[in-house]
Design an enzyme around this catalytic site. Structure first.
Site, PDB file in Angstrom:
ATOM      1  N   ARG A   1      34.217  14.138 -17.849  1.00 27.66           N
ATOM      2  CA  ARG A   1      32.932  13.551 -17.290  1.00 27.66           C
ATOM      3  C   ARG A   1      31.754  13.550 -18.478  1.00 27.66           C
ATOM      4  NH1 ARG A   1      29.641  15.845 -11.970  1.00 27.66           N
ATOM      5  NH2 ARG A   1      31.091  14.240 -11.219  1.00 27.66           N
TER       6      ARG A   1
ATOM      7  N   HIS B   1      31.426   5.828 -11.505  1.00 27.56           N
ATOM      8  CA  HIS B   1      32.016   6.943 -11.003  1.00 27.56           C
ATOM      9  C   HIS B   1      33.160   6.820 -10.029  1.00 27.56           C
ATOM     10  CE1 HIS B   1      32.434  10.921  -9.517  1.00 27.56           C
ATOM     11  NE2 HIS B   1      31.480  11.174  -9.158  1.00 27.56           N
TER      12      HIS B   1
ATOM     13  N   GLN C   1      35.018   8.782  -7.365  1.00 22.78           N
ATOM     14  CA  GLN C   1      34.149   9.181  -6.128  1.00 22.78           C
ATOM     15  C   GLN C   1      34.081   7.671  -5.207  1.00 22.78           C
ATOM     16  OE1 GLN C   1      31.738  11.654  -5.358  1.00 22.78           O
ATOM     17  NE2 GLN C   1      31.794  10.511  -3.398  1.00 22.78           N
TER      18      GLN C   1
ATOM     19  N   ASP D   1      22.316   7.715  -2.630  1.00 31.32           N
ATOM     20  CA  ASP D   1      22.555   8.642  -3.917  1.00 31.32           C
ATOM     21  C   ASP D   1      21.070   9.135  -4.382  1.00 31.32           C
ATOM     22  OD1 ASP D   1      23.761  10.356  -5.568  1.00 31.32           O
ATOM     23  OD2 ASP D   1      24.057   8.542  -7.292  1.00 31.32           O
TER      24      ASP D   1
ATOM     25  N   CYS E   1      27.443  10.743  -2.022  1.00 30.12           N
ATOM     26  CA  CYS E   1      28.363  11.305  -3.024  1.00 30.12           C
ATOM     27  C   CYS E   1      28.100  12.948  -3.120  1.00 30.12           C
ATOM     28  CB  CYS E   1      28.465  10.533  -4.267  1.00 30.12           C
ATOM     29  SG  CYS E   1      26.809  10.858  -5.181  1.00 30.12           S
TER      30      CYS E   1
ATOM     31  N   ARG F   1      37.607  13.853  -2.062  1.00 35.91           N
ATOM     32  CA  ARG F   1      37.730  13.683  -3.289  1.00 35.91           C
ATOM     33  C   ARG F   1      39.095  14.565  -3.850  1.00 35.91           C
ATOM     34  NH1 ARG F   1      33.223  13.420  -6.447  1.00 35.91           N
ATOM     35  NH2 ARG F   1      34.560  13.477  -8.008  1.00 35.91           N
TER      36      ARG F   1
HETATM   37  N1   CP Z   1      30.029  13.705  -6.130  1.00 28.58           N
HETATM   38  C1   CP Z   1      30.141  14.427  -7.295  1.00 28.58           C
HETATM   39  O1   CP Z   1      30.792  13.856  -8.470  1.00 28.58           O
HETATM   40  O2   CP Z   1      29.770  15.777  -7.249  1.00 28.58           O
HETATM   41  P1   CP Z   1      29.642  16.835  -8.456  1.00 28.58           P
HETATM   42  O3   CP Z   1      28.643  16.428  -9.558  1.00 28.58           O
HETATM   43  O4   CP Z   1      29.510  18.060  -7.833  1.00 28.58           O
HETATM   44  O5   CP Z   1      31.046  16.770  -9.083  1.00 28.58           O
HETATM   45  N1  NVA Z   2      24.210   9.515  -9.796  1.00 26.23           N
HETATM   46  C1  NVA Z   2      24.553  10.911  -9.590  1.00 26.23           C
HETATM   47  C2  NVA Z   2      25.788  11.028  -9.260  1.00 26.23           C
HETATM   48  C3  NVA Z   2      26.375  12.377  -8.996  1.00 26.23           C
HETATM   49  C4  NVA Z   2      27.542  12.773  -8.498  1.00 26.23           C
HETATM   50  C5  NVA Z   2      24.346  11.336 -11.150  1.00 26.23           C
HETATM   51  O1  NVA Z   2      24.984  10.503 -12.158  1.00 26.23           O
HETATM   52  O2  NVA Z   2      24.018  12.358 -11.524  1.00 26.23           O
END
Ligand code: CP
Ligand code: NVA
Length: 308
Positions: A102, A129, A132, A224, A264, A292
């Site tokens: 990530r 993502h 997700q 989101d 998400c 997930r």
């Molecule tokens: N939806 C998601 O990826 O959540 P986190 O940021 O908690 O991993």
């Molecule tokens: N769009 C959000 C998604 C988090 C899972 C971010 O990138 O912070």
């Protein structure tokens, strides 16, 4: 399938295989069936951003598969002090069997895959993502069946979630209407590739600025956060810009009567969504969160089971 960097790299057969494995592995958990499909394998999990769901579901998933999850915060490993992605990829490939990362730049994830010799899974970048969105589409399929007969509406920021929805829906042939404020549209290259995909799959893709039009007769309504990780400095400006893009009861009446609400998570009640919607009977956000685990186990099995 060697890596999961973007849904755009996947064939429809690979997407369906992810769904089939997810269904099977979810059933194993529910029945308590023992299996150790990834016995002896180690997954390194590099995090340069915060996470609750991704970290816990990958870590638990790897444990349930009989393997070993290794949490690598970028604050603690040398990549956070400037070691190159090239050297990191080469070194980690000598120790472990797969990497979940990530981070900010999609190009870092792609380079990790290019320079290493082990599977790489994108656990979120500023652009995409994929884990997700594969999970979200699996969740919709569980409740509503064939995705090709359905319309999903996404309301809000044209961010990583919206970009991956474009890839997921356009590959599968599911209708997708996205409503973003002007200046916050999805990535141009992602739009271009998705419109190409849609020509083959028959997906109807609409890119709009009007949330009511996007939600009209939608089977699924998705939103989101307005402030993604790394955008904290823009928070006040964004809240002002996005205020007409809230998913609330007034917007909800335009969707199908049995529409599902997805997010998400993490969610910010009172901003992108009201309590009445996210905590109401139309909300499937915790089913999404649970899935997930199952879907990422499927991805790990597909990528790592037979890899040396
Ligand atoms: N939806 C998601 O990826 O959540 P986190 O940021 O908690 O991993
Ligand atoms: N769009 C959000 C998604 C988090 C899972 C971010 O990138 O912070």
């Amino acid at each position: 399938m060697k890596h999961l960097l973007s849904i755009n790299d996947m064939t429809i057969d690979e997407i369906n295989q992810v769904f089939d494995w997810s269904e099977k592995l979810k059933k194993y958990v529910k029945e308590g069936t023992e299996h150790h499909l990834l016995k002896g394998k180690t997954l390194g999990m590099i995090f340069s951003k915060s996470s609750t769901r991704t970290r816990v579901s990958f870590e638990t998933g790897m444990f349930q598969l009989g393997g070993h999850p290794l949490f690598l915060s970028s604050h603690d490993i040398q990549i956070g002090r400037g070691e190159s992605v090239y050297d990191t990829a080469k070194v980690l490939s000598r120790y472990i069997d797969g990497i979940m990362i990530r981070t900010f730049k999609q190009s870092d994830v792609e380079q990790l895959a290019e320079y290493g010799t082990i599977p790489v899974i994108n656990g979120l970048t500023d652009l995409l993502h994929p884990c997700q969105i594969l999970t979200d589409l699996f969740t919709v399929m569980e409740h509503k069946g064939d995705l090709r007969n359905l319309k999903l509406a996404y309301v809000g920021d044209g961010n990583n979630i919206a970009n991956s929805l474009l890839y997921g829906c356009s590959k599968i042939g599911m209708s997708l209407s996205i409503a973003t404020p002007k200046g916050y549209e999805c990535d141009e290259t992602v739009i271009k590739n998705s419109l190409e995909n849609a020509k083959k799959s028959g997906a109807m893709i609409e890119l709009l600025n009007d949330p009511v039009k996007a939600v009209e007769k939608a089977d699924v309504v998705y939103t989101d956060t307005w402030v993604s990780m790394g955008q904290e400095d823009e928070k006040a400006k964004r809240i002002e810009f996005f205020k007409d893009y809230q998913v609330n009861e007034e917007l909800w009446v335009h969707a199908q009567k049995d529409a599902m609400f997805l997010h998400c998570l993490p969610a910010y009640r009172g901003y992108e969504v009201t309590r009445e919607i996210i905590d109401g009977p139309m909300s499937y956000v915790f089913d999404q969160a649970e899935n997930r685990l199952h879907v990422q186990k499927a991805i790990m099995v597909m990528l790592m089971k037979d890899a040396n």
